[in-house]
Design a protein around this motif. Structure first.
Motif, PDB file in Angstrom:
ATOM      1  N   ASP A 290      -9.299   3.230  -6.797  1.00 33.05           N
ATOM      2  CA  ASP A 290      -9.632   1.736  -7.048  1.00 33.05           C
ATOM      3  C   ASP A 290      -9.793   1.474  -8.539  1.00 33.05           C
ATOM      4  O   ASP A 290     -10.840   1.298  -9.026  1.00 33.05           O
ATOM      5  CB  ASP A 290     -11.051   1.424  -6.437  1.00 33.05           C
ATOM      6  CG  ASP A 290     -11.072   1.386  -4.926  1.00 33.05           C
ATOM      7  OD1 ASP A 290      -9.881   1.567  -4.579  1.00 33.05           O
ATOM      8  OD2 ASP A 290     -12.275   1.295  -4.302  1.00 33.05           O
TER       9      ASP A 290
ATOM     10  N   TRP B 217       0.392   4.042  -2.699  1.00 36.23           N
ATOM     11  CA  TRP B 217      -0.941   4.098  -3.411  1.00 36.23           C
ATOM     12  C   TRP B 217      -1.547   5.430  -3.415  1.00 36.23           C
ATOM     13  O   TRP B 217      -1.563   6.195  -2.499  1.00 36.23           O
ATOM     14  CB  TRP B 217      -1.748   2.756  -2.608  1.00 36.23           C
ATOM     15  CG  TRP B 217      -2.981   2.740  -3.322  1.00 36.23           C
ATOM     16  CD1 TRP B 217      -3.228   2.983  -4.852  1.00 36.23           C
ATOM     17  CD2 TRP B 217      -4.315   2.385  -2.681  1.00 36.23           C
ATOM     18  NE1 TRP B 217      -4.628   2.309  -4.898  1.00 36.23           N
ATOM     19  CE2 TRP B 217      -5.301   2.051  -3.756  1.00 36.23           C
ATOM     20  CE3 TRP B 217      -4.684   2.233  -1.423  1.00 36.23           C
ATOM     21  CZ2 TRP B 217      -6.596   1.619  -3.207  1.00 36.23           C
ATOM     22  CZ3 TRP B 217      -5.833   1.679  -0.951  1.00 36.23           C
ATOM     23  CH2 TRP B 217      -7.009   1.509  -2.140  1.00 36.23           C
ATOM     24  N   ASP B 218      -2.077   5.696  -4.507  1.00 36.14           N
ATOM     25  CA  ASP B 218      -3.067   7.015  -4.532  1.00 36.14           C
ATOM     26  C   ASP B 218      -4.475   6.721  -4.163  1.00 36.14           C
ATOM     27  O   ASP B 218      -5.123   8.082  -4.454  1.00 36.14           O
ATOM     28  CB  ASP B 218      -2.911   7.736  -5.811  1.00 36.14           C
ATOM     29  CG  ASP B 218      -3.724   6.681  -7.040  1.00 36.14           C
ATOM     30  OD1 ASP B 218      -4.048   5.743  -6.788  1.00 36.14           O
ATOM     31  OD2 ASP B 218      -3.516   7.184  -8.222  1.00 36.14           O
ATOM     32  N   TYR B 219      -4.863   5.666  -3.907  1.00 37.64           N
ATOM     33  CA  TYR B 219      -6.325   5.466  -3.072  1.00 37.64           C
ATOM     34  C   TYR B 219      -7.249   5.462  -4.158  1.00 37.64           C
ATOM     35  O   TYR B 219      -8.528   5.790  -4.057  1.00 37.64           O
ATOM     36  CB  TYR B 219      -6.617   6.575  -2.060  1.00 37.64           C
ATOM     37  CG  TYR B 219      -5.660   6.761  -1.115  1.00 37.64           C
ATOM     38  CD1 TYR B 219      -5.150   5.596  -0.366  1.00 37.64           C
ATOM     39  CD2 TYR B 219      -4.941   8.034  -0.640  1.00 37.64           C
ATOM     40  CE1 TYR B 219      -4.295   5.861   0.827  1.00 37.64           C
ATOM     41  CE2 TYR B 219      -4.157   8.086   0.537  1.00 37.64           C
ATOM     42  CZ  TYR B 219      -3.819   6.915   1.087  1.00 37.64           C
ATOM     43  OH  TYR B 219      -2.826   7.395   1.952  1.00 37.64           O
TER      44      TYR B 219
ATOM     45  N   SER C 253      -5.286  -2.263 -10.244  1.00 43.34           N
ATOM     46  CA  SER C 253      -4.623  -1.903  -9.016  1.00 43.34           C
ATOM     47  C   SER C 253      -4.558  -3.070  -8.140  1.00 43.34           C
ATOM     48  O   SER C 253      -5.450  -3.638  -7.729  1.00 43.34           O
ATOM     49  CB  SER C 253      -5.061  -0.573  -8.580  1.00 43.34           C
ATOM     50  OG  SER C 253      -4.603  -0.313  -7.142  1.00 43.34           O
TER      51      SER C 253
ATOM     52  N   ALA D  41      -3.046  -2.873  -5.235  1.00 47.76           N
ATOM     53  CA  ALA D  41      -3.415  -2.133  -3.829  1.00 47.76           C
ATOM     54  C   ALA D  41      -5.054  -2.112  -3.718  1.00 47.76           C
ATOM     55  O   ALA D  41      -5.452  -2.363  -2.497  1.00 47.76           O
ATOM     56  CB  ALA D  41      -2.959  -0.429  -3.683  1.00 47.76           C
TER      57      ALA D  41
ATOM     58  N   LEU E  88       0.759  -1.262  -0.046  1.00 50.75           N
ATOM     59  CA  LEU E  88       0.072  -0.158  -0.157  1.00 50.75           C
ATOM     60  C   LEU E  88       0.786   1.429  -0.089  1.00 50.75           C
ATOM     61  O   LEU E  88       0.127   2.358  -0.111  1.00 50.75           O
ATOM     62  CB  LEU E  88      -0.867   0.043   1.162  1.00 50.75           C
ATOM     63  CG  LEU E  88      -1.862  -0.970   1.179  1.00 50.75           C
ATOM     64  CD1 LEU E  88      -2.731  -1.094   2.631  1.00 50.75           C
ATOM     65  CD2 LEU E  88      -3.049  -1.054  -0.022  1.00 50.75           C
TER      66      LEU E  88
END
Length: 874
Positions: free
Chosen positions: A661, A657-659, A665, A667, A654
Motif C-alpha cells: 500500500d 501488484w506486489d500488495y 499506488s 492498485a 491489480l
C-alpha cells in the motif's frame, strides 16, 4: 477527518456557545498582524540566553537542537525534574492543563455544561481519586521527584498567565474569561496514567460488539465474526503454552500457575453461555446501540479505541547486526492528535552517581516527569500494548441503596460530587458502587438499557438490575514509581524489577543492553476469574464469577536471549493456547508480527548483518496481507467477467501488484475502495448499525476465513442478486470501480492511494470545535500517506467511515546499542504545543514520508547538534 470522525471529539463540541463572528474576528486579527500576531507569539518560550527559575539549587542547561528538542543537564536530580517541569510548561502547558481537567472530570470548568456527561463518567470511575491514593503510595524519592516537577511547572505559571501561556487561553477567554489555571500537583501528573490505562484498556468494545451482534445473529455467526487467534498461521511472542510457530523459545516455562489461574482458562461455562444467548432483536438492539454510542463519546486522549490501537516493537541481538550489539525498534500506534502525545527529551545528571542517577533520553508525556520509552547509558526499552482483558461488566441486583451478593444484601458505597460548570449552575452527582466497581448504569440511558435487557434474560426485575464496571486501573498501585526505575535500570534484573511495578496499563516490554542481552517481559495486573472468560457480562450477585486474584508477576511471560536472536512484539498473542492462565481472548491477529518476522528472516537468511537503516525500513513496510489473500480471488472473478465491467478492469489494474500500500499506488487505492465496499455489501447490511465492520486485523481474519468458504451464507444477498463469494466479489468490485472513478478520476493510471488516504492532525481540544476558523488555527494537514490498517506502517483507517487516517505510529525510534548517537527518532508533530511556533508541526512532513532524525545523546553529540542554549538559574 472533520465530521467523519466523531470518536476524536469530546462529548459535545467544546465551543458550542462560541459565536462564529467572534472566532472569525480573532482569526482575522491573526492574519492582519499587529495585535493578532502579538497574541499568537507572546506564548512562544524563551529558548536561549538565561532565565531565573525560583526553586532551583544551581544552574541548569537546556540545549535544543534544530527541531527544538531539549536536552536538560543538571547537577542534582531535584533540579533535573524541576527543569523538566519548567520546560514541559514552556512548550505544552495548555495540553497539560486540558489533560488534567479531563482526568479529574473537570472539563465543564473550562467549556461549560456541554461537558457535564463526560465529567460525570470520569468522576464515576474516579480517576482522580485513584491518582490521589497512588500519590500516597509513592516511595519517598519518587514523591520528591513528582513534587520537584510540579515546582518547576508552577515556577513557569508564576511568571505567565492567559495568552502568555498559550494561544488556546486567548480563544478560551472569549467563552470563559474568568478562567485561571491553578497550581500543578503530583496528582495531576499521576492521573495521566489513568488516561493511558483507559485508552489501552482491553476488550470492552469487543464485549459490547459481541452483544450487539447477538441481537441479530446466531451464536455461530457471532463466533465467525470474532474468530480466535490462528496459532497455526501467526506467531506468538513467546512459545509459552506451545502451539505457535513464534520465534522465541525460552529455556523453560515459568513455574506452574495456581489452581485459580488455571481455572481462568476455562471455556465458556453454562452461565456465561446463557448470558450470551440470543434474544429478540427488537428488545435488545437499540439499547446496546446506546451503550456503544456512550463509549464512543468518551474522551480518548491518546486517540480512539479500536483494532488499530497497538504498536510494533522488535529487538535483534548483536549476532545479527553489523556492529555486534543489539538494535531495538519501537513505534506505538495511537490516535493522531495535535500536538503529538509524546514529547522528546533528554535528562542528564552532570555527574551520574547514586545521588543523581539519571542519564536518559527518549519520549516523555508532558505533565509527567521522567522518560517513558527510550534508553539510558546502559539499556534501551520499548513498549507495545499487551492488551489483556482487565475490565469486566458485572450484572448487579440492586434494590434501593443495597445490592445482593451471595444471598445477602450489602450496602452500596455512595459518594456525592459537585461538578463546577462555567457559565452555569453547578451539577451534583451521586456515585454508587458495589464490590466490583461503580454502577455505570447510573451514568447514561445506554448502560441502563443494557441492564434492563440483561434483566429480561435472567428473569430479574428490571428496576433492580444494573451494571458495574470492574477495572484494574481503579485499584491504586505503584506504576508511578516505575518510570524512574526504568530510567535508572542498568541490567536485566533491575529492568525486570522496574517492570514489576508497572501494573497498569499492561504492556509488552522489550529490552536490550550494551552487554548484548535482549529480553521480553509482560508486566501488569491481569485478573484471574473464578469462572467465565471475560467476553460477556457475568452475574455480580454471586462470587462464582468474580475476580479471585491476579496472575503472579513471576508467572507472566518473559524471556532472555532466545536462540533465534530476535524478539518481535506487535500486539499478537504473547503466549500459546495452552498457557495455564487466561490473558485475553482478543489478541491482535498477528498480521504485523508476521510481516516483521518475514522481513527479518529474509535479511538474516541471506547473511545480512542488520543496521539501524534496515530497522527503519521495516518500520515503513507497507505490505498488505489482506490484499495478498483476496486479490487472487478478485483477479479470477474479473477474468470471467464482462470485459467492460468494473471487476474485469480491476483484475487488469491489480495484475502484477506486489500488495504494498504505497502512497503512489493505483492498485492500493482501488483495493482499499474494494475492501470498503465488500465489507459494506457483504456484512454491514446484515449487522446492527452500531456494530459496523470497520476493517483492521479482526476483519482481515474474518474475511480470509470466509473467502475459503465460497458458498457461505455471508456472501448471499437477495437484494444485491448474489448467491456466493464470486458473485459478491464481482458486485463489490463493480461498485468499487464506480466509486474510485468518482473520487479519483476516469483514468486509473493517475490514481494514488494517498489521494484518498490522508492525515489531518487535529488539536485535541479545539481542533474539532465545528468552527472552521478556530480549527484552522490549531489543526495541520492534510498529509498524504501510504500504509494502512494492520500493516507494519500502521496508518489505520475506519472502513465504515472513510479512507482518512485516524490512528498512526505516534513516534518511531531505533536505538543502536553500539553507539547511542547513531540512534534515530521522529515524532508525529513537533516539540511545541504552540500553534504557529516553528516546531509545532515541523517533524510531521518527515514522519509522513517515513524519515527519521538523528538522536544525539552523548555530551559531545548534544553540543554538536545544539541550535539554542538556555541557562536556568536560581
Amino acid at each position: 477527518m472533520g465530521d467523519d470522525t466523531p470518536r476524536l471529539r469530546l462529548h459535545h463540541r467544546v465551543l458550542r456557545t462560541l459565536g462564529i463572528t467572534l472566532a472569525v474576528l480573532l482569526v482575522l486579527g491573526v492574519l492582519a498582524g499587529g495585535l493578532g500576531v502579538w497574541t499568537v507569539m507572546r506564548s512562544f518560550p524563551q529558548t536561549s540566553g538565561a532565565l531565573k527559575v525560583p526553586g532551583l539549587d544551581s544552574a541548569v542547561t537546556v540545549v535544543r537542537d534544530s527541531a527544538g528538542v531539549p536536552q536538560i543537564t543538571a547537577r542534582t536530580a531535584d533540579d533535573l525534574f524541576r527543569a523538566q517541569g519548567y520546560v514541559h510548561a514552556q512548550d505544552r502547558f495548555w495540553e497539560m492543563d486540558f489533560r488534567r481537567h479531563v482526568t479529574a472530570g473537570r472539563l465543564s470548568e473550562l467549556f461549560g455544561a456541554s461537558q457535564v456527561p463526560t465529567d460525570t463518567f470520569i468522576r464515576t470511575l474516579g480517576w482522580r481519586r485513584v491518582a490521589e491514593q497512588e500519590v500516597k503510595l509513592l516511595d519517598p524519592t519518587s514523591l520528591r521527584y513528582y513534587q520537584d516537577y510540579a515546582d518547576g511547572v508552577n515556577a513557569y505559571l508564576a511568571a505567565h498567565s492567559g495568552a502568555e501561556l498559550s494561544l488556546e487561553y486567548a480563544v478560551l477567554g472569549i467563552q470563559n474569561p474568568g478562567y485561571h489555571p491553578e497550581k500543578w500537583t503530583p496528582a495531576d501528573s499521576v492521573a495521566w496514567l489513568k488516561a493511558m490505562a483507559w485508552d489501552l484498556r482491553s476488550n470492552l468494545e469487543d464485549e459490547i460488539d459481541r452483544a450487539l451482534l447477538a441481537t441479530k445473529l446466531k451464536p455461530e455467526q457471532v463466533a465467525e465474526l470474532h474468530p480466535g487467534y490462528a496459532y497455526d498461521q501467526h506467531p506468538a511472542i513467546t512459545a509459552l503454552g506451545g502451539g505457535s510457530p513464534g520465534t522465541v523459545t525460552p529455556d523453560a516455562a515459568p513455574a506452574g500457575s495456581t489452581a485459580s489461574a488455571s481455572g481462568s482458562a476455562t471455556a465458556d461455562d453454562d452461565a456465561t453461555a446463557a448470558l450470551a444467548a440470543a434474544v429478540p432483536a427488537d428488545a435488545y438492539r437499540d439499547r446496546l446501540q446506546q451503550v456503544a454510542a456512550s463509549l464512543d463519546a468518551l474522551p480518548q486522549l491518546m486517540g480512539p479505541a479500536g483494532d488499530d490501537i497497538g504498536s510494533n516493537s522488535w529487538v535483534v541481538s548483536g549476532a545479527h547486526t553489523a556492529t555486534g550489539k543489539p538494535l531495538l525498534a519501537n513505534d506505538p500506534h495511537l490516535g493522531s492528535v495535535m500536538p503529538s502525545v509524546w514529547y522528546q527529551v533528554g535528562l542528564h545528571c552532570a555527574t551520574v552517581g547514586p545521588k543523581c542517577p539519571f542519564d536518559v533520553a527518549g519520549f516523555s508525556f508532558s505533565g509527567l516527569p521522567g522518560v517513558i520509552i527510550g534508553h539510558n547509558s546502559r539499556i534501551a526499552w520499548g513498549f507495545t500494548n499487551l492488551g489483556p482483558d482487565v475490565a469486566d461488566l458485572f450484572v448487579e441486583k440492586v434494590t434501593g441503596d443495597s445490592y445482593e451478593y451471595d444471598g445477602k444484601q450489602e450496602p452500596l458505597t455512595i459518594r456525592h460530587e459537585t461538578i463546577t460548570v462555567a457559565g452555569g449552575p453547578n451539577v451534583r452527582i451521586t456515585v454508587r458502587s458495589t464490590r466490583h466497581g461503580p454502577l455505570v448504569t447510573d451514568l447514561s440511558d445506554g448502560y441502563a438499557a443494557i441492564a434492563k435487557d440483561q434483566a429480561g434474560r435472567l428473569g430479574v426485575p428490571a428496576q433492580q438490575f444494573q451494571l458495574s464496571l470492574e477495572w484494574t486501573a481503579l485499584t491504586p498501585g505503584p506504576t508511578a514509581n516505575a518510570i524512574f526505575e526504568f530510567d535508572t535500570a542498568h541490567d536485566w534484573a533491575s529492568f525486570r524489577a522496574a517492570a514489576a511495578s508497572f501494573q497498569v496499563p499492561s504492556q509488552n516490554l522489550l529490552y536490550a543492553d550494551v552487554d548484548g542481552n535482549i529480553g521480553y517481559q509482560a508486566p501488569g495486573l491481569i485478573p484471574v476469574r473464578a469462572s467465565g472468560d471475560g467476553t460477556v457480562p457475568v452475574p455480580g450477585w454471586t462470587s462464582q464469577y468474580g475476580w479471585v486474584g491476579t496472575i503472579p508477576y513471576d508467572e507472566l511471560p518473559n524471556v532472555l536471549n532466545p536462540p533465534s536472536g530476535y524478539i518481535v512484539t506487535a500486539n499478537n498473542a504473547a503466549v500459546g493456547p495452552a498457557f495455564p492462565a487466561m490473558i485475553t481472548k482478543d489478541w491482535d491477529h498477528g498480521y504485523r508480527a508476521n510481516q516483521i518476522e518475514v522481513r527479518l528472516k529474509k535479511l538474516l537468511d541471506t547473511g545480512t548483518k542488520l543496521t539501524s537503516k534496515d530497522m527503519s525500513a521495516i518500520q515503513a513496510d507497507t505490505y498488505d496481507a489482506n490484499a495478498a489473500a483476496l486479490v487472487p480471488i478478485l483477479r479470477a472473478v474479473g477474468a470471467n467477467a464482462d470485459p467492460t465491467s468494473g471487476a474485469a478492469r480491476a483484475a487488469a489494474l491489480l495484475r502484477g501488484w506486489d500488495y504494498h500500500d504505497d502512497a503512489d499506488s493505483a492498485a492500493a487505492a482501488y483495493f482499499a475502495v474494494f475492501w470498503k465496499n465488500l465489507l459494506a455489501d457483504a456484512f454491514a447490511r446484515k449487522l446492527p448499525d452500531s456494530a459496523p465492520p470497520t476493517g483492521g486485523d479482526r476483519w482481515f481474519a474474518v474475511v480470509d476465513a470466509l473467502a475459503k468458504q465460497p458458498d457461505s451464507a455471508w456472501w448471499a444477498d437477495s437484494k444485491l442478486g448474489t448467491s456466493d463469494r464470486d458473485e459478491m466479489f464481482a458486485y463489490a468490485a463493480d461498485q468499487a470501480w464506480k466509486e474510485a472513478q468518482s473520487r479519483l478520476g476516469g483514468d486509473a493510471k493517475t490514481w494514488r492511494w494517498d489521494s484518498l488516504h490522508t492525515l489531518e492532525l487535529t488539536n485535541a481540544s479545539f481542533g474539532s470545535s465545528g468552527v472552521a476558523p478556530i480549527e484552522w488555527l490549531f489543526n495541520r494537514g492534510p498529509y498524504p500517506v501510504g500504509g494502512g490498517s494492520s500493516i507494519v506502517d500502521a496508518t489505520g483507517w475506519d472502513a465504515s467511515v472513510g479512507y482518512q487516517v485516524d490512528r498512526v505510529p505516534s513516534m518511531r525510534m531505533v536505538v543502536d546499542l553500539a553507539d547511542f548517537d547513531r540512534s534515530t527518532w521522529i515524532n508525529l508533530t513537533g516539540a511545541s504545543g504552540h500553534a504557529f511556533d516553528p516546531h509545532y508541526a515541523d517533524q510531521a512532513p518527515l514522519w509522513a514520508t517515513g524519515k527519521t532524525r538523528p538522536w544525539p545523546f552523548s555530551p559531545k553529540a548534544v553540543k554538536a547538534a545544539a541550535d539554542q542554549t538556555l541557562t536556568l538559574t536560581p
